[in-house]
Enzyme design. Structure first.
Site, PDB file in Angstrom:
ATOM      1  N   ASP A 141       0.848  -1.189   0.000  1.00 52.61           N
ATOM      2  CA  ASP A 141       0.000   0.000   0.000  1.00 52.61           C
ATOM      3  C   ASP A 141       0.890   1.248   0.000  1.00 52.61           C
ATOM      4  O   ASP A 141       1.635   1.483   0.954  1.00 52.61           O
ATOM      5  CB  ASP A 141      -0.898  -0.017   1.239  1.00 52.61           C
ATOM      6  CG  ASP A 141      -1.969   1.056   1.209  1.00 52.61           C
ATOM      7  OD1 ASP A 141      -2.128   1.712   0.158  1.00 52.61           O
ATOM      8  OD2 ASP A 141      -2.646   1.238   2.236  1.00 52.61           O
ATOM      9  N   ASP A 184      -2.843   2.341  -6.053  1.00 55.78           N
ATOM     10  CA  ASP A 184      -1.746   2.350  -5.078  1.00 55.78           C
ATOM     11  C   ASP A 184      -1.741   1.170  -4.126  1.00 55.78           C
ATOM     12  O   ASP A 184      -1.019   1.179  -3.128  1.00 55.78           O
ATOM     13  CB  ASP A 184      -1.803   3.648  -4.266  1.00 55.78           C
ATOM     14  CG  ASP A 184      -3.104   3.783  -3.472  1.00 55.78           C
ATOM     15  OD1 ASP A 184      -4.102   3.158  -3.861  1.00 55.78           O
ATOM     16  OD2 ASP A 184      -3.117   4.516  -2.480  1.00 55.78           O
ATOM     17  N   GLU A 185      -2.502   0.131  -4.426  1.00 57.35           N
ATOM     18  CA  GLU A 185      -2.660  -0.955  -3.461  1.00 57.35           C
ATOM     19  C   GLU A 185      -2.816  -2.275  -4.204  1.00 57.35           C
ATOM     20  O   GLU A 185      -3.518  -2.350  -5.211  1.00 57.35           O
ATOM     21  CB  GLU A 185      -3.893  -0.671  -2.601  1.00 57.35           C
ATOM     22  CG  GLU A 185      -4.154  -1.644  -1.487  1.00 57.35           C
ATOM     23  CD  GLU A 185      -5.407  -1.284  -0.698  1.00 57.35           C
ATOM     24  OE1 GLU A 185      -5.688  -1.992   0.270  1.00 57.35           O
ATOM     25  OE2 GLU A 185      -6.104  -0.311  -1.068  1.00 57.35           O
TER      26      GLU A 185
END
EC number: 2.7.7.7
Length: 375
Positions: free
Chosen positions: A33, A128-129
């Protein structure tokens, strides 16, 4: 120094005593993350922004909301989904930058390319994860811990943003672990540590437990997963219906979900928050053609031949109450959206601050007769 993962045979499943099945070898799941991703990209590109409260989001004079903010801003109580106007009241020195999605997508592709060097089983959750299943990876002597550490170092060096990571035997625990040492941290929960780690977790950490369910647990004297383990499967089903068995497993650290690459996109939508409330149904109807035009463009870009199964309209009223109305439909028919909007507006009959339209693409869903559903 980071230690290489110890491989231990274990089973957290609810085992049938008559079964002779051997326990499965534990999986090695990494949850990665990026820390305050949009803000991190902006600070990377303009180092003068470092050290000052920074957010990425909409304009406060147009009812914008915060998409993300750096940790300097979080010290003032600012968080994602907060209105930009409130964020500025909390922190008058806050700098709010407009989002630059094309740039963020390009950075995300760089990061995902690094992940792909370590395993093919990558499940992106957002820009983003992502989850990685590195159980079969031979990188870093097969150590999930060392893989996570190396990925974090590579992303920081070559992309210029920091990534926090959680390493665990399943997705549920890995995701919680990635948040444990944020920002720019790594936390590992090995198989032998699962039971104690999960037992100490607040029940609010369990997937699907929101504010209402957490308050209900509080009233029942259930604060941690250890408390919840005192409840039988029958009692949990009686109290929480079909969610009961899931609670029974999660509070024991059981999560059988696989890491699924290239997850099918379930919906495509567009929405607008208005600087001035739309005062009437007629005013909402006037906005519909423009929203549908945007939706058509987004569908053309995102669908890649998938079949539309449902149409929906989302309305957030001036009092922040929200409703979504759906109907079965195979194409974006303006008349159907007008009917959905009319029905949704009638539920509150108040001025509207946000209006959205979209489609759902659950391809295995059986098509039934037109049916309106409130969510």
């Amino acid at each position: 120094m980071l230690a290489v993962d110890t491989v231990i045979l274990y089973s957290l499943d609810i085992v049938n005593p008559d079964s002779a099945t051997l326990p499965e070898r534990p999986r090695k799941i990494v949850h990665l993350d990026c820390d305050c991703f949009y803000a991190s990209v902006e600070m990377r590109d303009d180092p003068s922004l470092r050290g000052r409260p920074l957010a990425v989001g909409g304009r406060p004079d147009q009812r914008g909301v915060i998409a993300t903010c750096n940790y300097e801003a979080r010290k003032f109580g600012i968080h994602s989904a907060m209105s930009s106007a409130l964020a500025l009241r909390k922190c008058p020195g806050l700098l709010i930058l407009p989002s630059a999605m094309d740039k963020y997508r390009a950075v995300s592709r760089e990061i995902m390319a690094i992940y792909a060097d370590y395993c093919p089983l990558i499940e992106p959750l957002s820009l983003d994860e992502a989850y990685l299943d590195v159980s079969a990876s031979e990188r870093c002597q097969g150590s999930a811990t060392l893989i996570a550490a190396e990925i974090r170092a590579r992303v920081a060096a070559s992309v210029g943003v920091t990534v926090s990571a959680g390493v665990a035997p399943n997705k549920f625990i890995a995701k919680i672990a990635s948040d444990w040492n944020k920002p720019d941290g790594l936390f590992v929960v090995r198989p032998r540590e699962v039971d104690a780690f999960v037992a100490a977790l607040p029940v609010s950490k369990l997937f699907g437990v929101g504010k209402v369910t957490a308050a209900r647990f509080e009233s029942l004297g259930v604060h941690t997963c250890a408390d919840l383990r005192d409840w039988s499967l029958v009692d949990l089903h009686r109290q929480f219906g079909s969610f009961g068995p899931r609670l029974y497993e999660l509070c024991r650290g059981i999560d059988r979900r696989e890491v699924v690459p290239d997850r099918e996109r379930k919906s495509v939508s567009v929405e607008t928050t208005y600087a001035t409330d739309l005062p009437s149904l007629d005013a909402c109807m006037a906005e519909l053609p423009g929203l549908l035009e945007q939706l058509e463009r987004r569908i053309a870009h995102a669908q890649a031949g998938k079949t539309i199964r449902k149409l929906f309209v989302k309305i957030r009223f001036a009092d922040f109450r929200q409703t979504t109305v759906e109907c079965v439909g195979l194409e974006t028919q303006p008349a159907a959206y007008r009917s959905l909007l009319e029905k949704g507006f009638a539920r509150r009959n108040k001025p509207v601050r946000l209006l959205g339209v979209g489609v759902r693409t659950e391809q295995n869903e059986e098509v039934q007769s037109d049916l309106f559903v409130e969510i």
